[in-house]
Enzyme design. Sequence first.
Site, PDB file in Angstrom:
ATOM      1  N   TYR A  63      -7.995  31.161 -72.207  1.00 39.99           N
ATOM      2  CA  TYR A  63      -7.179  30.160 -72.311  1.00 39.99           C
ATOM      3  C   TYR A  63      -7.104  29.141 -71.120  1.00 39.99           C
ATOM      4  O   TYR A  63      -7.505  28.075 -71.145  1.00 39.99           O
ATOM      5  CB  TYR A  63      -5.530  30.498 -72.543  1.00 39.99           C
ATOM      6  N   ASN A  86      -4.102  25.988 -85.022  1.00 39.43           N
ATOM      7  CA  ASN A  86      -5.519  25.498 -85.631  1.00 39.43           C
ATOM      8  C   ASN A  86      -5.624  25.745 -87.260  1.00 39.43           C
ATOM      9  O   ASN A  86      -5.382  26.735 -87.742  1.00 39.43           O
ATOM     10  CB  ASN A  86      -6.561  26.711 -84.790  1.00 39.43           C
ATOM     11  N   CYS A  94     -10.784  30.265 -82.879  1.00 39.44           N
ATOM     12  CA  CYS A  94      -9.941  30.513 -81.788  1.00 39.44           C
ATOM     13  C   CYS A  94      -9.736  32.150 -81.543  1.00 39.44           C
ATOM     14  O   CYS A  94      -9.261  32.597 -80.577  1.00 39.44           O
ATOM     15  CB  CYS A  94      -8.509  30.088 -82.547  1.00 39.44           C
ATOM     16  N   HIS A  95     -10.587  32.990 -82.374  1.00 37.70           N
ATOM     17  CA  HIS A  95     -10.637  34.513 -82.154  1.00 37.70           C
ATOM     18  C   HIS A  95     -11.478  34.784 -80.924  1.00 37.70           C
ATOM     19  O   HIS A  95     -11.410  35.796 -80.265  1.00 37.70           O
ATOM     20  CB  HIS A  95     -10.976  35.238 -83.301  1.00 37.70           C
ATOM     21  N   GLU A 123     -18.680  40.302 -84.411  1.00 41.71           N
ATOM     22  CA  GLU A 123     -19.522  39.549 -83.292  1.00 41.71           C
ATOM     23  C   GLU A 123     -20.221  40.509 -82.373  1.00 41.71           C
ATOM     24  O   GLU A 123     -20.838  40.009 -81.527  1.00 41.71           O
ATOM     25  CB  GLU A 123     -18.902  38.547 -82.940  1.00 41.71           C
TER      26      GLU A 123
END
Length: 152
Positions: A63, A86, A94-95, A123
């Site tokens: 952030y 979001n 946003c993850h 990912e």
Amino acid sequence: MPGATESAPPLEIQQLIEAFRALLRGEPTSLTDVRLDMQAVPAFDRQVYEVARTIPFGKTLSYGQIATRLGDVHLARDVGQALARNPLPLVVPCHRVLAAGGKLGGFSARGGVATKQRLLALEQADVSWQLSFSSINCLTRGAARHIVQSSD
């Protein structure tokens, strides 16, 4: 709707569906080409989402790093609030945004932080060390249950 007929989605939507499927299979996928209508989104939130969309598959920012890119590290809390609003998860990833010190932080989508962890795991962004043993155990049981149900 009476008289409505089923039809295939437009090509652009079909491509987006396929991109979502690839992402959820853990295949490196970029959704940065997806056009978004952000007219109803506040200007600050739009700026946050633009930065978040630059985070590559499997990578993360904090952030604070997003706040710094916006010109003021003290906006980190505001960045978190914008991401909590979001409207387009996955397209605005946003993850991929973590709290200070590499902690997972919050996640407002269904399933909360466990969902964030699962997306990051898909990912291959290694953040598993940030979860407690009981959380990892819970995720593992959930995955095993899904595998058992899928093979029936």
